[in-house]
Design a protein around this motif. Structure first.
Motif, PDB file in Angstrom:
ATOM      1  N   THR A 173      61.030  83.969 -54.043  1.00 25.06           N
ATOM      2  CA  THR A 173      62.271  83.951 -53.260  1.00 25.06           C
ATOM      3  C   THR A 173      62.036  84.682 -51.946  1.00 25.06           C
ATOM      4  O   THR A 173      61.192  85.580 -51.861  1.00 25.06           O
ATOM      5  CB  THR A 173      63.422  84.636 -54.023  1.00 25.06           C
ATOM      6  N   GLU A 222      64.727  89.958 -52.171  1.00 22.60           N
ATOM      7  CA  GLU A 222      65.085  90.440 -53.493  1.00 22.60           C
ATOM      8  C   GLU A 222      66.590  90.269 -53.727  1.00 22.60           C
ATOM      9  O   GLU A 222      67.401  90.605 -52.862  1.00 22.60           O
ATOM     10  CB  GLU A 222      64.697  91.916 -53.634  1.00 22.60           C
ATOM     11  N   THR A 223      66.926  89.752 -54.893  1.00 22.73           N
ATOM     12  CA  THR A 223      68.332  89.476 -55.190  1.00 22.73           C
ATOM     13  C   THR A 223      69.075  90.688 -55.743  1.00 22.73           C
ATOM     14  O   THR A 223      70.304  90.763 -55.630  1.00 22.73           O
ATOM     15  CB  THR A 223      68.436  88.329 -56.212  1.00 22.73           C
ATOM     16  N   GLN A 224      68.355  91.633 -56.326  1.00 23.95           N
ATOM     17  CA  GLN A 224      68.997  92.784 -56.949  1.00 23.95           C
ATOM     18  C   GLN A 224      69.041  94.020 -56.041  1.00 23.95           C
ATOM     19  O   GLN A 224      69.757  94.968 -56.328  1.00 23.95           O
ATOM     20  CB  GLN A 224      68.248  93.151 -58.249  1.00 23.95           C
ATOM     21  N   PRO A 248      69.884  95.350 -52.317  1.00 26.94           N
ATOM     22  CA  PRO A 248      70.452  95.022 -51.004  1.00 26.94           C
ATOM     23  C   PRO A 248      69.668  95.668 -49.867  1.00 26.94           C
ATOM     24  O   PRO A 248      69.043  96.725 -50.042  1.00 26.94           O
ATOM     25  CB  PRO A 248      71.875  95.587 -51.093  1.00 26.94           C
ATOM     26  N   ALA A 277      67.796  85.393 -45.047  1.00 22.43           N
ATOM     27  CA  ALA A 277      66.898  86.543 -45.175  1.00 22.43           C
ATOM     28  C   ALA A 277      66.422  87.037 -43.812  1.00 22.43           C
ATOM     29  O   ALA A 277      66.354  88.246 -43.558  1.00 22.43           O
ATOM     30  CB  ALA A 277      65.709  86.175 -46.052  1.00 22.43           C
ATOM     31  N   ASP A 314      60.717  93.939 -46.634  1.00 22.45           N
ATOM     32  CA  ASP A 314      61.495  92.711 -46.837  1.00 22.45           C
ATOM     33  C   ASP A 314      61.008  91.581 -45.931  1.00 22.45           C
ATOM     34  O   ASP A 314      61.029  90.409 -46.318  1.00 22.45           O
ATOM     35  CB  ASP A 314      62.972  92.984 -46.581  1.00 22.45           C
ATOM     36  N   TYR A 330      56.772  84.490 -49.306  1.00 23.24           N
ATOM     37  CA  TYR A 330      57.525  83.317 -49.784  1.00 23.24           C
ATOM     38  C   TYR A 330      57.037  82.047 -49.087  1.00 23.24           C
ATOM     39  O   TYR A 330      56.918  80.985 -49.711  1.00 23.24           O
ATOM     40  CB  TYR A 330      59.014  83.539 -49.529  1.00 23.24           C
ATOM     41  N   LYS A 348      66.767  74.657 -55.370  1.00 21.82           N
ATOM     42  CA  LYS A 348      65.954  75.600 -56.123  1.00 21.82           C
ATOM     43  C   LYS A 348      64.481  75.258 -55.969  1.00 21.82           C
ATOM     44  O   LYS A 348      64.115  74.145 -55.594  1.00 21.82           O
ATOM     45  CB  LYS A 348      66.343  75.577 -57.599  1.00 21.82           C
TER      46      LYS A 348
END
Length: 363
Positions: free
Chosen positions: A227, A230-232, A234, A269, A287, A294, A318
């Motif tokens: 991805t 990171e989704t978890q 912030p 992003a 990040d 990615y 996806k």
């Protein structure tokens, strides 16, 4: 064969360029254009005045395969030594937005005509305009000519021009006029926006650019990321974090921003990381690096949307679970995933539904 007579390296200094016959030829052509367009007049330097220095800029132009097709040389004034309203007054170069280019290509695909390109040999030498110019209120870089049911479209991007028409005679007239009035190179079908024109449509691809920026920032030998962010965790301001090289950070962000022309999956992003360009920290650089990792992931993105008539009602996007060796294979994987996903969805919904009542139909 054509590339073999061109310089494959971009000289960093004039002394290096003067040892390369192809660079010398390009420099001579640049000076010739200056003479033909009467760019300057040689005079004595006034007392107590300082001359503005000039600089030779060397740039190789490549095609979509990465092969050098032209050695471009420009003699420019050093901008940082000039003062506004003393050394220059108004400077204007029409630059089309990427959205305008995509709209142009979409219309060309809809009308089924080929888009061609021209390259102005000396972009900023045609500064004096005596004619009155009529431009659109919204897009100053787009010019249109209509002839009954046919249309000619011309879009300007600094020193590059793309154009196309639904009528051959309009196309020929414009091409002839530009050749007579200005010093231009006819480049054939459009390719410089990384565009591929095929029988089934017009496609924009920046695969070559992705490879270039991965090599530039040394991400060719790193682990990939599934991805872009990171989704978890912030992305925060991190005032107490360790500072990083601001020029490196901005350079990486700038390279990624250009990529959003064809990669909407990384838009969010990149914009999130771009907020911290003034005072970037180690956490922010981490990040940004993840976005590059990615991009190195060769797995394609499967996207799909469903319409009821002409109304969009559902969509999905996806990563594919396998690495495709070609775009054709990626399309087969996407089609298979889409069909399999919705067949499983329909099956699950059928188990939770009772038998339809008499007189009703299932959609």
């Amino acid at each position: 064969m054509f590339a073999s007579v061109l310089s494959q390296e971009e000289p960093k200094k004039v002394i290096h360029a003067l040892k390369d016959p192809s660079c010398i030829k390009a420099m001579q052509e640049e000076l010739l254009h200056f003479k033909l367009q009467e760019v300057w007049t040689l005079v004595e330097l006034p007392n107590r005045k300082r001359a503005i220095d000039t600089k030779w800029v060397f740039k190789n132009k490549k095609d979509e395969r990465g092969i050098v097709i032209k050695n471009k040389v420009r003699l420019v004034a050093q901008g940082y030594t000039q003062e506004e309203w003393i050394d220059y007054d108004e400077v204007f170069a029409p630059v089309a937005r990427i959205e305008a280019i995509r709209l142009f290509l979409a219309y060309a695909s809809f009308k089924d005509f080929v888009v061609y390109q021209k390259d102005v040999k000396s972009a900023f030498l045609y500064g004096i305009i005596e004619e009155e110019i009529y431009r659109g209120k919204i897009d100053k870089t787009l010019f249109i000519r209509r002839d009954k049911g046919d249309i000619l479209l011309v879009q300007v991007y600094v020193d590059d021009i793309i154009f196309g028409s639904t009528k051959k005679s309009l196309f020929n007239a414009f091409e002839k006029l530009m050749h007579e009035k200005f010093q231009m190179n006819y480049m054939g079908e459009l390719t410089f926006f990384l565009v591929k024109q095929k029988n089934d449509g017009i496609f924009i691809s920046q695969d070559k650019y992705v490879a270039e920026i991965l090599k530039k920032f040394r991400f060719t030998e790193v682990k990939t990321a599934s991805t872009p962010m990171e989704t978890q965790k912030p992305l925060l301001k991190d005032e107490d974090g360790e500072e990083v090289d601001v020029y490196l950070y901005r350079s990486m962000i700038g390279s990624l921003m250009y990529l959003t022309s064809s990669r909407p999956d990384i838009m969010f992003a990149i914009c999130a990381c771009a907020r911290y360009q003034v005072n970037p920290k180690v956490s922010h650089l981490h990040d940004v690096k993840r976005i590059f990792k990615y991009l190195k992931d060769r797995k394609s993105t499967t996207g799909g949307c469903q319409f009821l008539g002409c109304r969009l009602i559902s969509w999905q996007c996806k990563k594919q679970t396998v690495v495709a060796n070609s775009k054709t294979k990626a399309e087969y994987v996407a089609a298979s995933s889409c069909c399999n996903g919705y067949s499983q969805k329909d099956k699950k919904q059928g188990q939770n539904q009772t038998k339809p009542s008499i007189g009703m139909e299932r959609a």
